[in-house]
Design a protein around this motif. Structure first.
Motif, short mmCIF file in Angstrom:
data_model
loop_
_atom_site.label_atom_id
_atom_site.label_comp_id
_atom_site.label_asym_id
_atom_site.label_seq_id
_atom_site.Cartn_x
_atom_site.Cartn_y
_atom_site.Cartn_z
N UNK A 79 0.81 -1.22 0.00
CA UNK A 79 0.00 0.00 0.00
C UNK A 79 0.84 1.27 0.00
N UNK A 80 2.11 1.14 0.32
CA UNK A 80 3.03 2.28 0.34
C UNK A 80 2.82 3.23 1.50
N UNK A 81 1.96 2.87 2.45
CA UNK A 81 1.75 3.80 3.55
C UNK A 81 3.01 3.94 4.39
N UNK A 110 6.02 3.83 3.20
CA UNK A 110 6.90 4.70 2.44
C UNK A 110 6.46 6.15 2.61
N UNK A 111 5.14 6.33 2.68
CA UNK A 111 4.61 7.67 2.83
C UNK A 111 4.96 8.25 4.20
N UNK A 136 10.93 2.10 -0.44
CA UNK A 136 10.40 2.15 -1.80
C UNK A 136 9.52 0.93 -2.03
N UNK A 137 8.27 1.18 -2.42
CA UNK A 137 7.33 0.08 -2.64
C UNK A 137 6.68 0.26 -4.00
N UNK A 163 -8.83 1.74 1.90
CA UNK A 163 -7.89 2.72 1.33
C UNK A 163 -6.50 2.15 1.04
N UNK A 164 -5.95 1.29 1.90
CA UNK A 164 -4.61 0.80 1.60
C UNK A 164 -4.50 0.06 0.27
N UNK A 165 -5.56 -0.63 -0.15
CA UNK A 165 -5.46 -1.30 -1.45
C UNK A 165 -5.97 -0.42 -2.58
N UNK A 183 1.57 5.81 -5.66
CA UNK A 183 0.76 6.70 -4.83
C UNK A 183 1.09 8.12 -5.26
N UNK A 208 2.00 10.62 -3.74
CA UNK A 208 3.14 11.31 -3.12
C UNK A 208 4.47 10.99 -3.79
N UNK A 209 4.54 9.86 -4.48
CA UNK A 209 5.83 9.59 -5.11
C UNK A 209 5.80 9.78 -6.62
N UNK A 241 7.47 8.29 -12.26
CA UNK A 241 8.16 7.82 -11.07
C UNK A 241 9.34 7.01 -11.54
N UNK A 242 10.48 7.24 -10.98
CA UNK A 242 11.69 6.50 -11.33
C UNK A 242 11.90 6.41 -12.84
#
Ligand code: SF4
Ligand code: SF4
Ligand code: SF4
Ligand code: SF4
Ligand code: FES
Lengths: 215, 825
Positions: free
Chosen positions: A57-59, A61-62, A70-71, B109-111, B242, B244-245, B267-268
Motif C-alpha cells: 500500500x506504500x503507507x 513509504x509515505x 520504496x514500494x 484505502x490501503x489497497x 501513490x 506522493x511519489x 516515477x523512477x
C-alpha cells in the motif's frame, strides 16, 4: 606533599575502577542483548500459511521521514498469489543508509506486516548491500508455512485472514532477533556457539544456510 | 457596487456574513467557491448538470426548514446562506451525510488506487466524525468487475454520486454505465446497450469477471478521473504508485490534432499515467482514452538507443558512436545531394523539429522536395493548404460550441478528432448547433451529434459540395462552420469545392488533420510549395524574406515547387533520387506501402531519425535515435492553429530531431541553429510576418463518379481512433477497448451477396483481400466500408488502394489459394 597526595588521588581513581563492573562488551564474541523494544532491522511478516501480510500500500513509504522505503504494488492473480486480497508488494525495499529507525513506518502499516526486530548488526561494505529487498526482509517460513505464490489456505477471501490478524503475532517468530547475522564473522561463529546468543522461541535457520554461516 | 447590484441580471446575497453579488441562476456552491469558501462535495462537477445526488454540500439557508444542497440551489436576492463554517446546523448535516456515506464504504484505502488523492478520504477527515457508530455488516459486492478491458468498477466503494453516468450520458453520449436496482441494493453497473455487441449473459449480473457489455467508449478514462472515490480505476495504473511519489508535469498530447492539454505523472524515470489537463479553451477537463493510455510505445523493447550504421562488409546495421554516424550521414547526404534528396517528415513532429527539417532541406540539401503528409494526398491539397490553412486561425473550439450550424466533410470527428467531437456534442446538446454530415452513412458518432446526413458515395463529395442545396442551406446562417478532414484530399476537386463553398456562403472553413504534428508542419514549411510562415516557394519576395531570416544568399533557397510525398516515393522507387531523409514515417500509412518500401530500397542513401525499429530503419543506411515527446520539449499546433507548448516530462539524454539535424548540417559545413528548442522558438518568434500574397485556392474540377460493375463496390474507409497505429503498439489493455473491425455493407449489397450481420465478407483488389464480419448498415448504395488500419484490415498494405477506389466483393472467405496461405501464415 601536596604533589604526592595529588598523584595518589589520581591513581586512586584508577584503582577504584578496577573493582567496578566492566562496562565494555565483548563484542562480537558476546553481543549485548538490546532492550525488548529496541528499534532494529525491519521484518515483513507472514500469515500463518506463508502468504505475505504486506499489501504494497506504500503507507510505510509515505510515513517515512527519511524516504528510506520504496514500494511498488502489483496485482495478485488466482494463479500467482503472494498475499490475500488483490494487491501485494511487487517491489519492497528499505534503504538502511537512510533509515533512522524511528518506527513511523511500523505505526503506518495497516496490516501489521511491517514490524521491527532487535537486530542491529547492519553494517555493510557497500551502499548497494544496504538496500534490503523482500529477500532479506521477509520473515522466515515457519513449519506449516508454504513459500508463496500459492492460493489462500486459511479461508475463501482475504477477510478470513484479516479478522483476528492483529491478535495473531506469531507469524514473525524467529525474525525478531535474527539469528543469522550476515556480518557474523568466522571467528564469531567458532568462538561463540549458538548458545551465546539469546534465542527466541522458534529460532530458525534460513533455508539452505549451514549452521556455521548462520550464526 | 450598488449599481451593479441593481442590474436585473445580478442578485445580492450573504454567505457566511459576507455580502456578495452573483449572477442570476448561479449556484450557491459556485458563488461560495469564488469567495474562497470550500463547501465539501462529491457529485458536483462544474461541467456536468447539477444532480444533488450525494447531499454532502448541505448548507443552512435562512427561511428554509431543512439544510439545502448548495450545488442545486440557485442564488436569490437577499438570500442568507450559512455554510459549515458559521452554522452548526450545516456542519451537523454534513457530518451526518458523511457518516451515512461511510456506513457502506469498505474503507479499504490501503489497497485502493485513489488513496492519497481521494476526495472521500480528504473530506472524511475535514468534515467527518473521527469514529463510526455503525457496527453492522457492510454491503458487499464482488470485488472489481471489468467493465471494459481498461476500466474496473468496485461497487463497494461507490458512493452513488452519478458523476460517471452523467459524464457518459451528457458529455460522451455513450450510455453504458448506469444506476441499477433500488434502495440499499442500488448500484452502478454496466448498462444494457447492445450497439457494439456484448458477450454478457443478459441477466445484469457480471460473470467471469466481465461486465455484461463492454463499456465501449473512447472517453471512458474520464469517468475514472472524475470518480470522487476509488470505485472506478484503470487497469493500466492499477496499484502502480501513490500520488506522493509521482512527479507531475503538465504536457500536451502527441496523438491527434485536438491538442489536449495533459498531465503526465512519472516515477523512477517512467511515465505511469496521464490525466486530462484543465484547459477550458481546448479540452475543458476531458481527453480521450488514446491520449490517456497510449504512451507505452516510449518504453517498447524496440526503442533505438544508439546510432546505427549499415556495415559496408556485412550489409547489416551495427551500433556505432555518434560521431561516426553523424559523419557517415553528412558524407552520404553530401554525395546524394547532386541527384536530389527527398525529405519525408511525417505528421508526428513538433513545430520546432518540423522547422528544423524544413530549414535543413532548403539550406543543407538545397531542395524543396519535402512533405509531411504520410497518407494519401494530392497536389490540389498542397495548394489548398497554402491558400486556406497555413497561418489561418479562424475557427476556435469556442466558435464550434456557439455556431448555429456546422457541415462536416471527410471527417469522422469521434474517430479522428475526439475532443472536437465532444465540443460539437456540447454545442448540439446544450446550445443550438445543427450538424450536417457529408458521409457514406450516419455513424454512431454522428448519431450522437444528432447530425443530418447528406449521403455521399466516396469520391462524390466534391460534386455535393458544389451543388447540394441542403449543404448550401446549412451554411447560409451567419457563423456557420465548414469542417473538412484530411481525407477530402483524396477526392479530386473536394478541397477546391470546399474553399469555393466557404467563399460563396461566407462560412468559416477549418481543416482538421488527424495527427498532432500535421498542422504545425504546414506552418513550419514542411511542404514542397511552402516555406516557413506560409511563404510560397515560388514567390521571390517570400524567398528573400526567408533568406534574410536564415542569413543565406537569396539564391540559396530553391524557387521551384518541389516533389510531394507521392512524387518523392515514385522518383526514389524509379532510382531517380540520390537519397532520402525520413523522420517518423510508417510506409504502411502511405498510399502505396509496397511502392514506398521499394523506394526505400532503391534510394541511394537513406537516413532515418526514429524512435523505434521500423520498416524504414530496416532499410536505412544511417539510423539516429531521437527523443519521444515525453523526453523533449516542443510545441504542437492543434487543428485551430493554437500553440500547444509542452516541457520535458522525463529528462534523458535523448536528442530532438532538430539537434541531430544541426549536428549533421555542421559536418556539411552548414550552420542550422536548431540545436535547442528555445533557439528555434526565438528564431521563429523573430521572423517577421510574411508580406507575400497568399496564393488563391485551387480550382480542380470534380471527377466523374466511378462506375461499379456487378459484385463491385466503392470503398469507404477511415481510421478507428484505437487501431494499429505505431504509437499504440504494445498496449494490449487499450487495444481491448478498440471497436471491433467490421465490413459495413448496405442492404443492397447484403441482399446481392446473401449475407447477414456477422457473415464473412471479402473485399478484394488485384493486390489482395480483406475478410471481415459483415455489418449491414444504412449505407449509400454500392459502397463498402472498412476500417483503415485495424486488426485484420490493413487497407493500404493488403489492398493497395484508398477510399474512393472500386473493389470486388464476395461472400465468405476468399478462395482456397488465399485461404491456405492464410493458414500457413
Ligand atoms: S524506521 Fe523510520 S526512517 Fe526507518 S524506514 Fe521506518 S519510517 Fe523510515
Ligand atoms: S509494509 Fe505495511 S504499510 Fe508498507 S506497503 Fe506493506 S502493508 Fe503497506
Ligand atoms: S462509480 Fe464513482 S463516479 Fe460513478 S457513481 Fe460511483 S462514486 Fe460516483
Ligand atoms: S483527443 Fe487527441 S489530443 Fe486529446 S487526448 Fe485524444 S488523442 Fe490526445
Ligand atoms: S455536491 Fe451537492 S449533492 Fe453532491
Amino acid at each position: 606533599m601536596g604533589t604526592f597526595t595529588g598523584s595518589f588521588k589520581g591513581f586512586g581513581v584508577t584503582f577504584a575502577h578496577m573493582f567496578r563492573k566492566v562496562i565494555t562488551t565483548d563484542y562480537p564474541f558476546t553481543p549485548p542483548t538490546p532492550a525488548p523494544r529496541y528499534h532494529g532491522r525491519h521484518i515483513l511478516n507472514r500469515h500463518p500459511d506463508g502468504l505475505e501480510k504486506c499489501i504494497g500500500c506504500e503507507l510505510c513509504a509515505w510515513a517515512c521521514p527519511a524516504d528510506a522505503i520504496y514500494v511498488e504494488g502489483a496485482n495478485n492473480t488466482d494463479e500467482e498469489r503472494y498475499s490475500p486480497g488483490e494487491r501485494y508488494a511487487g517491489i519492497y525495499q528499505i534503504n538502511y543508509a537512510r533509515c533512522i529507525f524511528c518506527g513511523l513506518c511500523i505505526e503506518a502499516c495497516p496490516t501489521r506486516s511491517l514490524t521491527m526486530s532487535n537486530e542491529y548488526e547492519l553494517a555493510r561494505d557497500s551502499r548497494q548491500d544496504l538496500i534490503f529487498t523482500k529477500k532479506e526482509l521477509l520473515a522466515p517460513l515457519l513449519p506449516g508455512m508454504e513459500q508463496p505464490p500459492h492460493p489462500m489456505r486459511l479461508g475463501e477471501t482475504d477477510k478470513d485472514y484479516y479478522i483476528g490478524a492483529l491478535t495473531n503475532p506469531g507469524t514473525s517468530v524467529g525474525a525478531e532477533r535474527a539469528p543469522w547475522s550476515e556480518t557474523g564473522t568466522e571467528d564469531a561463529a567458532t568462538a561463540a556457539d549458538t548458545d551465546a546468543r539469546p534465542e527466541t522461541a522458534g529460532t530458525l535457520r534460513r533455508p539452505g544456510q549451514s549452521t556455521k554461516e548462520a550464526v | 457596487m450598488t449599481d451593479v447590484a441593481k442590474k436585473t441580471d445580478t442578485v445580492t446575497l450573504t454567505i457566511d456574513g459576507i455580502e456578495v453579488v452573483a449572477e442570476k441562476g448561479e449556484l450557491v456552491i459556485r458563488v461560495a467557491e469564488r469567495m474562497g469558501i470550500a463547501i465539501p462535495r462529491f457529485c458536483d462537477h462544474p461541467l456536468l448538470a447539477p444532480a444533488g445526488a450525494c447531499r454532502q454540500c448541505l448548507v443552512d439557508i435562512e427561511g428554509q426548514r431543512k439544510p439545502v444542497a448548495s450545488c442545486t440551489q440557485t442564488v436569490a436576492e437577499g438570500m442568507v446562506v450559512k455554510t459549515q463554517l458559521t452554522s452548526p446546523v450545516a456542519a451537523k448535516a454534513q457530518g451526518g451525510v458523511m457518516e451515512l456515506l461511510l456506513a457502506n464504504h469498505p474503507l479499504d484505502c490501503p489497497t485502493c488506487d485513489k488513496g492519497g488523492e481521494c476526495p472521500l478520504q480528504n473530506q472524511a477527515m475535514t468534515n467527518g466524525r473521527s469514529d463510526s457508530r455503525f457496527k453492522e455488516h457492510k454491503r458487499e459486492y464482488e470485488k472489481p468487475i471489468h467493465i471494459s478491458s481498461q476500466v474496473l468498477l468496485d461497487r463497494e466503494r461507490c458512493i452513488l454520486c452519478q458523476r460517471c453516468t452523467r459524464f457518459s450520458e451528457e458529455i460522451a453520449g455513450d450510455k453504458f454505465i448506469d444506476l441499477m436496482d433500488r434502495s440499499s441494493g442500488e448500484q452502478i453497473n454496466v448498462y444494457r446497450d447492445d450497439f457494439f455487441g456484448g458477450t454478457g449473459t443478459g441477466d445484469g449480473q457480471a460473470g467471469e469477471g466481465e461486465g455484461d457489455i463492454p463499456f465501449n467508449s473512447y472517453f471512458s478514462g474520464n469517468t475514472i478521473q472524475i470518480c470522487p472515490v476509488g470505485a472506478l480505476t484503470g487497469e493500466q495504473y492499477r496499484f502502480r504508485a501513490r500520488p506522493f511519489d509521482l512527479v507531475s508535469t503538465p504536457t500536451a498530447c502527441e496523438h491527434c490534432a485536438a491538442g489536449c492539454s495533459m498531465r503526465a505523472d512519472h516515477r523512477r524515470g517512467k511515465v505511469l499515467r496521464r490525466l486530462a489537463g484543465d484547459d477550458p479553451a481546448v479540452n475543458e477537463e476531458w481527453n480521450c482514452d488514446k491520449g490517456r493510455w497510449g504512451f507505452q510505445y516510449q518504453v517498447a523493447n524496440d526503442r533505438i538507443t544508439a546510432p546505427l550504421l549499415r556495415d559496408a562488409k556485412t550489409g547489416e546495421l551495427r551500433e556505432v558512436s555518434w560521431s561516426e554516424a553523424l559523419l557517415a550521414a553528412a558524407e552520404g547526404l553530401k554525395a546524394a545531394k547532386g541527384a536530389g534528396v527527398g525529405v519525408l517528415t511525417g505528421g508526428r513532429l513538433t513545430v520546432e523539429d518540423a522547422y528544423a527539417y524544413a530549414k535543413f532541406a532548403r539550406v543543407a540539401l538545397g531542395t524543396n522536395d519535402i512533405d509531411f503528409r504520410s497518407r494519401p494526398l494530392s497536389a490540389e491539397e498542397a495548394d489548398f493548404l497554402a491558400s486556406s490553412v497555413a497561418g489561418v486561425t479562424d475557427v476556435t473550439y469556442e466558435d464550434v460550441e456557439n455556431a448555429p450550424s456546422a457541415v462536416i466533410v471527410g471527417l469522422e470527428p469521434e474517430e479522428e478528432c475526439p475532443i472536437l467531437f465532444l465540443r460539437l456534442r456540447k454545442g448540439h446538446s446544450r446550445k443550438k448547433l445543427q450538424v450536417t454530415a457529408v458521409a457514406p452513412f450516419l455513424s454512431r458518432g454522428f448519431e450522437k451529434l444528432g447530425a443530418a446526413l447528406v449521403k455521399a458515395v466516396p469520391g462524390d463529395e466534391a460534386r455535393l459540395l458544389a451543388d447540394d442545396p441542403a449543404i448550401a442551406a446549412a451554411l447560409a446562417t451567419p457563423g456557420a462552420l465548414l469542417f473538412v478532414g484530411e481525407r477530402l484530399a483524396t477526392v479530386p476537386g473536394g478541397l477546391s469545392a470546399a474553399a469555393a463553398l466557404a467563399a460563396r456562403t461566407g462560412a468559416r472553413l477549418a481543416w482538421v488533420p488527424r495527427r498532432a504534428g500535421d498542422r504545425g508542419a504546414i506552418d513550419a514549411g514542411c511542404l514542397p510549395n511552402l516555406l516557413p510562415g506560409g511563404r510560397p516557394v515560388t514567390d521571390p519576395a517570400a524567398r528573400a524574406e526567408i533568406s534574410l531570416a536564415w542569413k543565406v544568399e537569396t539564391g540559396a533557397v530553391p524557387g521551384t515547387t518541389g516533389r510531394d510525398t507521392d512524387a518523392i516515393v515514385a522518383a526514389a522507387a524509379a532510382g531517380q533520387l540520390g537519397g532520402l531523409l525520413v523522420a517518423g514515417v510508417d510506409p504502411g500509412d502511405l498510399a502505396d506501402p509496397r511502392l514506398a518500401e521499394q523506394a526505400l530500397d532503391q534510394a541511394g542513401f537513406v537516413v532515418s531519425l526514429e524512435l523505434r525499429h521500423s520498416a524504414v530503419t530496416r532499410r536505412a543506411d544511417v539510423v539516429f535515435p531521437v527523443a519521444p515527446a515525453a523526453e523533449k520539449s516542443g510545441t504542437y499546433l492543434d487543428w485551430e492553429g493554437r500553440l500547444r507548448s509542452f516541457g520535458t516530462v522525463l529528462p534523458t539524454t535523448a536528442m530532438t530531431d532538430g539537434r541531430v539535424l544541426e549536428a549533421v548540417a555542421a559536418l556539411m559545413d552548414v550552420t542550422l541553429g536548431t540545436g535547442d528548442v528555445m533557439t528555434i522558438r526565438r528564431e521563429l518568434g523573430a521572423m517577421p510576418v510574411s508580406k507575400a500574397t497568399r496564393p488563391s485556392a485551387p480550382s480542380v474540377a470534380p471527377a466523374t463518379r466511378s462506375e461499379t460493375g456487378a459484385h463491385e463496390a466503392v470503398l469507404a474507409s477511415w481510421h478507428h481512433l484505437i487501431d494499429q497505429g505505431s504509437l499504440l503498439d504494445g498496449d494490449a489493455v487499450l487495444a481491448g477497448t478498440a471497436r471491433p473491425p467490421v465490413a459495413r455493407i448496405g442492404k443492397d449489397l447484403a441482399e446481392a451477396l446473401g449475407v447477414v450481420d456477422g457473415d464473412a465478407v471479402t473485399v478484394g483488389t488485384d493486390r489482395g483481400a480483406i475478410t471481415l464480419p459483415a455489418e449491414v448498415t444504412d449505407l449509400a448504395p454500392r459502397v463498402v466500408w472498412l476500417p483503415t488500419n485495424s486488426p485484420g484490415s490493413t487497407l493500404r498494405r493488403s489492398l493497395g488502394v484508398t477510399a474512393g477506389a472500386v473493389v470486388r466483393l464476395s461472400a465468405g472467405r476468399p478462395g482456397p489459394v488465399l485461404a491456405s496461405s492464410e493458414v500457413s501464415a
